[in-house]
Each structure stands twice: as C-alpha cells, then as structure tokens.
Scaffold this active site. Structure first.
Site, PDB file in Angstrom:
ATOM      1  N   HIS A  12       7.587 -11.097   1.482  1.00 20.62           N
ATOM      2  CA  HIS A  12       6.851 -12.337   1.220  1.00 20.62           C
ATOM      3  C   HIS A  12       7.786 -13.342   0.551  1.00 20.62           C
ATOM      4  O   HIS A  12       8.891 -13.001   0.142  1.00 20.62           O
ATOM      5  CB  HIS A  12       5.729 -12.084   0.203  1.00 20.62           C
ATOM      6  CG  HIS A  12       4.749 -11.028   0.546  1.00 20.62           C
ATOM      7  ND1 HIS A  12       3.511 -11.302   1.074  1.00 20.62           N
ATOM      8  CD2 HIS A  12       4.785  -9.678   0.382  1.00 20.62           C
ATOM      9  CE1 HIS A  12       2.830 -10.174   1.225  1.00 20.62           C
ATOM     10  NE2 HIS A  12       3.591  -9.176   0.823  1.00 20.62           N
ATOM     11  N   GLU A  51       8.071  -9.674  -3.020  1.00 18.69           N
ATOM     12  CA  GLU A  51       8.087 -11.134  -3.031  1.00 18.69           C
ATOM     13  C   GLU A  51       9.488 -11.625  -3.361  1.00 18.69           C
ATOM     14  O   GLU A  51      10.132 -11.103  -4.277  1.00 18.69           O
ATOM     15  CB  GLU A  51       7.133 -11.683  -4.103  1.00 18.69           C
ATOM     16  CG  GLU A  51       5.680 -11.406  -3.855  1.00 18.69           C
ATOM     17  CD  GLU A  51       4.993 -12.432  -2.973  1.00 18.69           C
ATOM     18  OE1 GLU A  51       5.673 -13.348  -2.454  1.00 18.69           O
ATOM     19  OE2 GLU A  51       3.775 -12.301  -2.794  1.00 18.69           O
ATOM     20  N   HIS A  79       5.133 -11.098   5.946  1.00 16.81           N
ATOM     21  CA  HIS A  79       3.696 -11.282   5.755  1.00 16.81           C
ATOM     22  C   HIS A  79       3.086 -11.941   6.999  1.00 16.81           C
ATOM     23  O   HIS A  79       1.984 -11.613   7.411  1.00 16.81           O
ATOM     24  CB  HIS A  79       3.468 -12.128   4.504  1.00 16.81           C
ATOM     25  CG  HIS A  79       2.081 -12.074   3.970  1.00 16.81           C
ATOM     26  ND1 HIS A  79       1.674 -12.889   2.958  1.00 16.81           N
ATOM     27  CD2 HIS A  79       0.996 -11.311   4.277  1.00 16.81           C
ATOM     28  CE1 HIS A  79       0.404 -12.640   2.663  1.00 16.81           C
ATOM     29  NE2 HIS A  79      -0.022 -11.687   3.457  1.00 16.81           N
ATOM     30  N   ASP A 115       4.931 -16.713   5.528  1.00 15.77           N
ATOM     31  CA  ASP A 115       6.087 -16.194   4.788  1.00 15.77           C
ATOM     32  C   ASP A 115       6.569 -14.852   5.354  1.00 15.77           C
ATOM     33  O   ASP A 115       5.780 -14.140   5.960  1.00 15.77           O
ATOM     34  CB  ASP A 115       5.754 -16.088   3.290  1.00 15.77           C
ATOM     35  CG  ASP A 115       4.565 -15.193   2.953  1.00 15.77           C
ATOM     36  OD1 ASP A 115       3.497 -15.351   3.575  1.00 15.77           O
ATOM     37  OD2 ASP A 115       4.699 -14.351   2.063  1.00 15.77           O
TER      38      ASP A 115
END
Length: 178
Positions: free
Chosen positions: A30, A112, A151, A161
C-alpha cells in the site's frame, strides 16, 4: 507474537486474531501519507493507533473514526514501524478479493509505504521493503512472487495504491535475488 526485529513496535488496537487455521499466503503493498502528500508527520501513527485528532487538519475530519491498520509502515527514511504482529489480522485491505477468495485481511500481511501514487519512493524504502519481504517470506513460505500484490490488485476500482510511482520491476528484481 511474530515481530520484525528491525522495526519499532507500536501496538494498534485495530487488529484481531486471524480465523482458526488461517494460512498466511498473501503480501499486500500500500501507500499512505497523512495529511495527503505530506511526509514525516505523526498522522499515520495516530490513525493506526486510533489517536488521530480531527481538528489537526481538514482532511482528518473526513477520516475521523476510521479503524484501520497495517502490519508495518516503511517511512521515507527507511525506518520500519510495526503496528500489528504478523500472526494477527491487521485491518488494511477492506473489501477485497484475491484469486476468488474474499476477506484478504484474513490471510494477508499489509505493508504501507509512506508516499503517494505519483511521487517516487525513496531508495531507503525499497531497501527496507526488500529486507522486510525477505523476513516475511522466510516465515510464511506460501507468500511467493505471484502472491505479492498491490492494494489496487485486490480492490480494483476502489483502490489505486501503491500507485504508478511504485517500481514493481525494481522491487521484484530485489526479492527474486534473495
């Protein structure tokens, strides 16, 4: 509790046990920045720990009350912060499906990268992501190259993303040599 020894650990309340007999078999990449397109702020940590103040920034009012997390965040500096142990379910994928199997949070790990869809990620982030991926794939061998996705791949039309700026070729070259 499975933790990455190179990460700072900050526990998120936005996690829970995985369903019984879950085979962790997917890695989801992400990107996030809070406020949008701003880096080096405490916003990501505050969101993932449920302490985001909606009065700090106009965008925060829009996301106030969200209960989300990821297993790890890799900041622009390459620093890794872990919010959820890998053997727990982080709430990162939302409504999602991979190869016909829904509820990706149940069987995936979410990473992330501090960034946006359109700004290049840093060398330090690619290095840290490669190291973290090595750690994860050694512990969860079902996560193979074909089971590392964005994602956007598991929530098409809803998520974009890690975005066009993420260099998949560079990342895949690094992990295929590990």
């Amino acid at each position: 509790m499975v933790l990455y020894n190179q990460a700072i650990f900050t526990e998120s309340p936005h996690a829970d046990p995985r369903p019984d007999n879950t085979d962790v078999s997917l890695l989801v990449i992400h990107n996030i920045s809070l406020p949008p397109s701003q880096f080096g702020t405490p916003g990501i940590r505050e969101l993932f720990t449920g302490t985001l103040n909606p009065d700090e920034h106009p965008f925060y009012k829009e996301i106030a009350g969200l209960r989300v997390s990821a297993h790890c965040v890799i900041y622009r500096t390459g620093e890794v912060e872990q919010f959820v142990p890998f053997d727990q379910r982080a709430w990162h994928a939302g409504l999602s499906s991979f190869q016909g199997k829904s509820r990706c949070n149940d069987f995936s790990i979410g990473i992330e990268l501090e960034g946006t869809d359109t700004l290049p990620f840093t060398d330090a982030q690619y290095h840290a992501l490669g190291e973290l991926t090595d750690f994860i794939t050694k512990r969860y061998p079902r996560i193979t190259l074909g089971r590392i996705v964005g994602h956007n791949d598991i929530a098409p039309g809803r998520k974009t993303d890690p975005g066009e700026a993420f260099d998949w070729a560079r990342y895949r070259m690094r992990i295929s040599q590990a």
